[in-house]
Design a protein around this motif. Structure first.
Motif, PDB file in Angstrom:
ATOM      1  N   UNK A 149      88.084  63.414   1.255  1.00 28.24           N
ATOM      2  CA  UNK A 149      89.141  64.419   1.289  1.00 28.24           C
ATOM      3  C   UNK A 149      88.692  65.713   1.955  1.00 28.24           C
ATOM      4  N   UNK A 150      87.548  66.239   1.541  1.00 29.16           N
ATOM      5  CA  UNK A 150      87.102  67.527   2.081  1.00 29.16           C
ATOM      6  C   UNK A 150      86.761  67.407   3.565  1.00 29.16           C
ATOM      7  N   UNK A 151      86.018  66.384   3.947  1.00 24.76           N
ATOM      8  CA  UNK A 151      85.589  66.263   5.339  1.00 24.76           C
ATOM      9  C   UNK A 151      86.773  65.982   6.257  1.00 24.76           C
ATOM     10  N   UNK A 176      82.924  73.499  11.869  1.00 22.92           N
ATOM     11  CA  UNK A 176      81.577  73.640  11.324  1.00 22.92           C
ATOM     12  C   UNK A 176      81.598  73.339   9.830  1.00 22.92           C
ATOM     13  N   UNK A 177      80.797  72.372   9.413  1.00 26.42           N
ATOM     14  CA  UNK A 177      80.757  71.942   8.013  1.00 26.42           C
ATOM     15  C   UNK A 177      79.336  71.535   7.650  1.00 26.42           C
ATOM     16  N   UNK A 178      78.948  71.853   6.436  1.00 25.23           N
ATOM     17  CA  UNK A 178      77.660  71.419   5.897  1.00 25.23           C
ATOM     18  C   UNK A 178      77.907  70.706   4.589  1.00 25.23           C
ATOM     19  N   UNK A 179      77.441  69.456   4.499  1.00 28.20           N
ATOM     20  CA  UNK A 179      77.591  68.728   3.245  1.00 28.20           C
ATOM     21  C   UNK A 179      76.223  68.432   2.645  1.00 28.20           C
ATOM     22  N   UNK A 186      80.146  59.844   7.361  1.00 31.13           N
ATOM     23  CA  UNK A 186      81.395  60.523   7.681  1.00 31.13           C
ATOM     24  C   UNK A 186      81.135  61.670   8.651  1.00 31.13           C
ATOM     25  N   UNK A 187      80.163  62.501   8.333  1.00 30.73           N
ATOM     26  CA  UNK A 187      79.851  63.637   9.203  1.00 30.73           C
ATOM     27  C   UNK A 187      79.432  63.161  10.595  1.00 30.73           C
ATOM     28  N   UNK A 219      80.958  69.907  14.553  1.00 29.33           N
ATOM     29  CA  UNK A 219      79.555  70.178  14.198  1.00 29.33           C
ATOM     30  C   UNK A 219      79.421  70.088  12.676  1.00 29.33           C
ATOM     31  N   UNK A 220      79.357  68.861  12.168  1.00 28.07           N
ATOM     32  CA  UNK A 220      79.258  68.603  10.735  1.00 28.07           C
ATOM     33  C   UNK A 220      77.836  68.139  10.426  1.00 28.07           C
ATOM     34  N   UNK A 221      77.142  68.876   9.561  1.00 26.04           N
ATOM     35  CA  UNK A 221      75.729  68.635   9.286  1.00 26.04           C
ATOM     36  C   UNK A 221      75.516  68.236   7.831  1.00 26.04           C
TER      37      UNK A 221
END
Length: 319
Positions: free
Chosen positions: A87-89, A99-102, A144-145, A155-157
């Protein structure tokens, strides 16, 4: 100023990240409690992302627990963590977040992986059975990222921490991780005058422990790395970064340290009938070190500070 949404801001890691963002002068930080936003509810997360339009998302929300909790609630652990990540991603992407960091976990690595564990050990063997459902969910988050990066150019890290501890930890007597569980048990034993404390398993497994403030610092360090530097140290299909201190300790040695901090003077016994889990879990943190970050809070200091936080928050800590 960029708007940063921190999912899981009430958790141990999320709250540490918010503290450090505020200390750095970030004033446009968005948060929601579970009562305000259920991250397993796709429609609710979609509406939130569309209305808030964050520039950056830090996904620190997760259902977490120790061996007992993972063994007892495997369906909860895989379902809730998968739903949160999906859901979040996805909804972050749908709302235009680039830009996301999980945050994941060192349990993503196989049970019999060579030590210390390198990032390229992912998916090379069988997972530890006691936390496999949680591990599968965290692996899915990495993929997912990576997949959104490959297909959509965002740019999902991902950062994979070792065992974390510190202020805001969960000290529940059954569902907590090993270090906070030991702090609570040895504190209560010292207060009651108990002669002996029995710890789960043989005491021989070795674990690495990272203070949550170090984890928060590492997370923001990775988040803020220029894209060319991050990509130069990762690969499209191997983009996660290990975060740890690079040293480990046996559970029995850890118990002795906690006993000393809490003032427990009795015997420490082991119970080999209880599961040990993986016998050793030490992260290879050379990739992150090469980028320019290393941990700074040593274990003795960290345990002492965490115990003081426990003493100051006994009436309100999460349990």
């Amino acid at each position: 100023m960029r708007k940063i949404y921190v999912a899981g801001h009430r958790g141990m890691v999320g709250s540490a990240i918010v503290r450090q963002l505020e200390a750095r002068g970030e004033t446009n930080i968005t948060t929601r409690t579970h009562a305000e936003l259920d991250l397993t509810d796709q429609a609710a997360v979609c509406e939130f992302m569309k209305s808030e339009k964050p520039d950056v998302v830090v996904l620190a929300a997760a259902k977490v627990g120790g061996i007992h909790a993972n063994n007892t609630y495997p369906a909860d652990f895989i379902y809730e963590n998968l739903m949160i990540e999906c859901n979040v991603i996805h909804q972050a992407f749908a709302a235009g977040v680039t830009q996301l960091l999980q945050l994941g976990s060192s349990c993503i690595y196989p049970r019999a992986v060579p030590q210390p564990m390198r990032e390229d050990a992912l998916l090379t063997g069988i997972l530890e059975p006691t936390n496999e459902p949680y591990a599968v969910a965290k692996i899915a988050g990495i993929k997912l990222c990576e997949s959104y990066n490959r297909q959509h150019g965002v740019d999902y890290r991902s950062v994979m921490p070792t065992n974390l501890y510190g202020p805001g930890d969960n000290f529940h007597p059954e569902n907590s991780h090993v270090l906070p569980a030991l702090i609570r048990r040895f504190h209560e034993a010292a207060q009651s005058g108990t002669d002996c404390v029995t710890i789960w398993g043989s005491g021989k497994p070795r674990r690495e422990f990272l203070h949550v403030d170090d984890m928060a610092a590492a997370s923001l360090f990775v988040l803020d790395l220029p894209k060319d530097i991050y990509e130069a140290n990762t690969e499209p299909m191997l983009s996660h970064i290990n975060v740890g201190c690079g040293t480990d300790i046996s559970i029995l040695e850890l118990a002795k340290k906690v006993a000393g901090v809490t003032g427990f003077k009795g015997e420490i016994a082991t119970d080999p009938s209880k599961p040990d889990g993986t016998m050793r879990k030490l992260m290879d943190v050379s990739r992150l070190a090469n980028m320019g970050w290393t941990a700074s809070i040593e274990l003795d200091r960290g345990i002492s500070e965490t115990y003081q936080w426990f003493l100051s928050n006994q009436d309100s800590f999460r349990a």
